[in-house]
Scaffold this active site. Structure first.
Site, mmCIF file in Angstrom:
data_model
loop_
_atom_site.group_PDB
_atom_site.id
_atom_site.type_symbol
_atom_site.label_atom_id
_atom_site.label_comp_id
_atom_site.label_asym_id
_atom_site.label_seq_id
_atom_site.Cartn_x
_atom_site.Cartn_y
_atom_site.Cartn_z
ATOM 1 N N GLN B 255 0.746 -1.297 0.622
ATOM 2 C CA GLN B 255 0.129 -0.098 -0.283
ATOM 3 C C GLN B 255 0.767 1.342 -0.090
ATOM 4 O O GLN B 255 0.840 2.657 -0.348
ATOM 5 C CB GLN B 255 -0.474 -0.275 0.903
ATOM 6 C CG GLN B 255 -2.290 0.916 1.270
ATOM 7 C CD GLN B 255 -2.813 0.819 -0.012
ATOM 8 O OE1 GLN B 255 -3.054 -0.112 -0.956
ATOM 9 N NE2 GLN B 255 -3.112 1.734 -0.565
ATOM 10 N N HIS B 258 2.365 2.625 -3.479
ATOM 11 C CA HIS B 258 1.377 4.091 -4.212
ATOM 12 C C HIS B 258 1.817 5.228 -4.267
ATOM 13 O O HIS B 258 1.819 5.775 -5.065
ATOM 14 C CB HIS B 258 0.088 3.882 -3.951
ATOM 15 C CG HIS B 258 -1.228 2.758 -4.191
ATOM 16 N ND1 HIS B 258 -0.913 2.059 -5.882
ATOM 17 C CD2 HIS B 258 -1.371 0.829 -3.519
ATOM 18 C CE1 HIS B 258 -1.714 1.195 -5.916
ATOM 19 N NE2 HIS B 258 -1.845 0.720 -4.430
ATOM 20 N N GLU B 322 -9.720 2.358 4.093
ATOM 21 C CA GLU B 322 -10.077 1.884 1.876
ATOM 22 C C GLU B 322 -9.974 0.038 2.346
ATOM 23 O O GLU B 322 -11.462 -0.492 1.490
ATOM 24 C CB GLU B 322 -9.603 2.437 1.636
ATOM 25 C CG GLU B 322 -9.648 2.164 0.142
ATOM 26 C CD GLU B 322 -8.766 2.757 -0.885
ATOM 27 O OE1 GLU B 322 -7.374 3.315 -0.770
ATOM 28 O OE2 GLU B 322 -8.600 2.333 -2.317
ATOM 29 N N HIS B 323 -8.808 -0.221 2.673
ATOM 30 C CA HIS B 323 -8.747 -1.581 2.451
ATOM 31 C C HIS B 323 -8.399 -2.388 4.158
ATOM 32 O O HIS B 323 -7.374 -1.449 4.974
ATOM 33 C CB HIS B 323 -7.809 -2.235 2.161
ATOM 34 C CG HIS B 323 -7.191 -1.366 0.350
ATOM 35 N ND1 HIS B 323 -7.223 -0.582 0.495
ATOM 36 C CD2 HIS B 323 -7.800 -2.216 -0.468
ATOM 37 C CE1 HIS B 323 -6.608 -0.514 -1.203
ATOM 38 N NE2 HIS B 323 -7.930 -1.033 -1.852
ATOM 39 N N ASP B 356 -6.608 -6.119 -5.652
ATOM 40 C CA ASP B 356 -6.022 -4.984 -6.479
ATOM 41 C C ASP B 356 -5.786 -5.588 -8.214
ATOM 42 O O ASP B 356 -6.301 -4.937 -8.690
ATOM 43 C CB ASP B 356 -4.757 -4.531 -6.397
ATOM 44 C CG ASP B 356 -4.785 -3.097 -5.096
ATOM 45 O OD1 ASP B 356 -5.652 -2.893 -4.962
ATOM 46 O OD2 ASP B 356 -3.469 -3.737 -5.032
ATOM 47 N N HIS B 415 -53.101 18.025 -5.853
ATOM 48 C CA HIS B 415 -52.725 16.581 -5.232
ATOM 49 C C HIS B 415 -54.105 15.695 -4.593
ATOM 50 O O HIS B 415 -54.315 15.157 -6.137
ATOM 51 C CB HIS B 415 -51.342 16.764 -4.374
ATOM 52 C CG HIS B 415 -50.305 16.502 -5.036
ATOM 53 N ND1 HIS B 415 -49.874 18.079 -5.078
ATOM 54 C CD2 HIS B 415 -48.814 15.631 -5.185
ATOM 55 C CE1 HIS B 415 -48.395 17.844 -5.574
ATOM 56 N NE2 HIS B 415 -48.647 16.917 -5.613
#
Lengths: 431, 431
Positions: B255, B258, B322-323, B356, B415
């Site tokens: 990770q 990245h 996220e992960h 991934d 209505h």
């Protein structure tokens, strides 16, 4: 109403235009109030409640006593109606529940998707002339079905410091966990940051005036999700000679009374129908208590004649109406062919107001062409789809090489290493 | 890495902080480029392609010849890997298809929900050092499964005016209908307004640098939907004594490579494990080609010791990673208890890099705490849920009164009229 005969394709985009609003000048006000509420919490909320709603409240959360008193004020007939509507909304939204999806994509590689509730949601219910207790049902029912832990409802207090009793009744019926007497920008800001009295939420739902709309947009800059970008309400009816002009006119007017910026459109393959509907609209309009509002909206509205159903459908898909009523003999042509619409009403005895209140479908829908890229509110809006995966030793051996090759080709060596290390460990284990 | 022992609950919110970015100064640039592209179309796109990518292109759409040439350059081994990944992604996303839901909420009142594709979608694939062809699979596969009519892909050209061949291969394999050599702000603006060469789309998907992220936000002001608010990638691992430190370290590093603003966190109930992982991270880090990037990210990262699993789970749900990798003996405790995470990886042999690339789950996921209120990309992101209803004469008689009472109580007479007119017509018919 403006009559347009056989518009040329290059005139379509002008016909697609919605009444525009300029939010830029409001944004500065909204940002200022957000800043103050972020810094000063309840004190700032009280300041703006006093300023906008003209009332000073010592406590903004609705107490059990207040709730009971409010509920007692609701006529039994209305309580029963709300209960019937709730039953239908609950039935339709329950049916939207999805089960866990599990799949072994490769031997030893299990992937699953599961939906879990957004834990804290905020519902905004406008006050003012039309107390929208029906919107409480439309938002709180799916929130409760989804299993949201905290369901916060904010609605502005009236001059007596109270919330409309039907709103209180509906909120209590549908599992709202906290009701707060706060409206407008200050309510949205309060739910965005949290204050001493207002809980911070993760997602805000609900309609509102232009201040609320801009406040919801600003809230997204602070990590809050919202239901939909909002705009004035709209209705498009397609009708052929089989339609009943009085019914069509009543539907157009029911949309037009929402606000002077509402937009209603009739598309028809029959010139006779257009003339008949126009006449009916005039007659019915005169009897309406909200005539002034409806008249303005009708002034902006369009009666469009086109030569055949194919052209009509193309036009409607390009317009992407929030509400779409099909009043033609060949209903299926439109039901099958409609690609962009919020909610579709099929046949003579399906007025839009059925979906607004009681049939079971949701009335929080995409306006302003957003039906091209947004769903109306549904159960999934209160849930997140989370994915899971579990890979066995064998599974990693099955897909490991693929991961290594792809990671290497993307230049991400550490991604590859995470697999290589494990594959090597398995090799050593097997020796 | 920073070690934190037994953090007090009031220290949590500081630990939840992600590396911050300030987008304000970029916004003016983005708005300016949007304005120019809205007014001048392709001419303005060419200007910015020249400025940012350093290349003048006579034509930005990828021709069939170029596509063939690109595909021929991809090694067979990589083609096979991409195909295996595609098969798995397709299997998992196909399983997410939902059928039409129909329910008769009251006798004579049929409501149904049906999902129909967003007709025009745009996929943005970054170029640069790491050509993310895996993201093509993650976005184009569900777009094709959903039935989107136009799937536009934009990716910046390199110095030779070309798009990475693996991106071309994946795009062609997954049914992308048009590939354009345009990147950055100009690509997002192009898809927002449409130009002579770039089709206007309804929704834009895909990752990107800070310019692309801001451009996507700006696009929403013009009615375009986007997949997710983007932020730097993140990973949280929970590990007990049963975990293998080398595996955990390899996941943290995958990770971290990245970007220097990636964030990786280890939460553990074992001080021994924390020390062992720290040592392993140092050793593995030195061997990485992207060491400089990973080192910076690791510098911001945290090793957090907590006393028991309950505290760990509370912390993780508050962080909303996220992960999320579960490397503990009591996997089920975390699988059942996790409420806020993008994607969850269970067990020793389930590295994040599997998800991934190739296991089948999607890798476009909510960062920066958005796992509390957003789903990762899934099939439904390419569809709209539309509702329909058809009411019979009997059906309207069953719910008509309820609608009338509710509409009246909300002060919306038109209505009510839409129902009353029809009920009266039915009365007369029955006489």
């Amino acid at each position: 109403m403006k009559k347009i005969l056989n518009p040329n394709k290059n005139e379509w985009s002008a016909l697609m235009q919605r009444p525009t609003r300029n939010f830029k000048e409001i944004e500065a006000t909204v940002t200022q109030i957000f800043k103050e509420i972020q810094q000063k919490g309840d004190v700032a909320v009280a300041k703006y409640t006093s300023f906008f709603d003209g009332i000073e409240l010592s406590k903004i959360s609705v107490s059990d006593v207040e709730l009971k008193e409010g509920i007692a004020l609701v006529p039994n007939e209305l309580k029963d109606a709300i209960k019937q509507a709730k039953t239908n909304i609950e039935a339709f939204h329950s049916a939207q529940k999805t089960e866990r999806i599990t799949i072994e994509t490769t031997e030893g590689v299990s992937c699953w998707q599961e939906k879990r509730p957004i834990q804290k949601v905020g519902l905004y219910i406008p006050g003012g002339s039309a107390p929208l207790f029906s919107t409480v049902l439309m938002l709180a029912v799916p929130a409760q079905l989804a299993g949201c832990q905290e369901i916060i409802l904010c609605s502005p207090p009236n001059k007596d410091g109270k919330i409309n009793s039907a709103i209180l009744y509906a909120a209590n019926l549908c599992g709202v966990t906290k009701i707060l007497k706060v409206g407008g920008i200050q309510a949205i800001a309060g739910m965005t940051f949290g204050t001493e009295s207002i809980p911070k939420v993760s997602k805000i739902f609900g309609p509102g005036n232009q201040f609320v709309t801009v406040a919801k947009q600003v809230a997204t800059q602070f990590g809050i999700a919202i239901d939909l970008p909002a705009g004035p309400s709209e209705l498009l009816v397609v009708a052929d000679d089989s339609a009943i002009p009085a019914f069509v006119a009543s539907d157009l007017l029911s949309q037009a009374e929402h606000g002077s910026d509402s937009q209603v459109i009739l598309v028809s393959t029959s010139k006779k129908m257009i003339t008949a509907v126009e006449k009916e609209v005039e007659e019915q309009l005169n009897k309406l208590p909200r005539k002034d509002i409806a008249e303005k909206a009708i002034g902006n509205s369009k009666l469009i004649y086109v030569e055949n159903d194919t052209i009509a459908l193309d036009f409607i898909n390009e317009y992407a109406p929030e509400h779409f009523i099909i009043a033609t003999a060949n209903e299926d042509f439109y039901v099958d062919g409609i690609q962009n619409a919020g909610s579709v009403f099929v046949g003579k005895y399906t007025p839009e107001s059925a979906g607004d209140y009681a049939s079971g479908t949701n009335h929080t829908l995409p306006t302003n062409g957003f039906a091209k890229n947004y769903s109306g509110v549904n159960l999934d809006n209160f849930l997140k789809a989370m994915t899971f995966q579990k890979i066995t030793e064998k599974g990693l051996q099955n897909i490991g090489k693929t991961i290594e090759i792809m990671a290497e080709a993307e230049g991400l060596q550490a991604h590859k290493n995470a697999v290589t290390l494990r594959l090597n460990a398995l090799k050593n284990k097997n020796i």
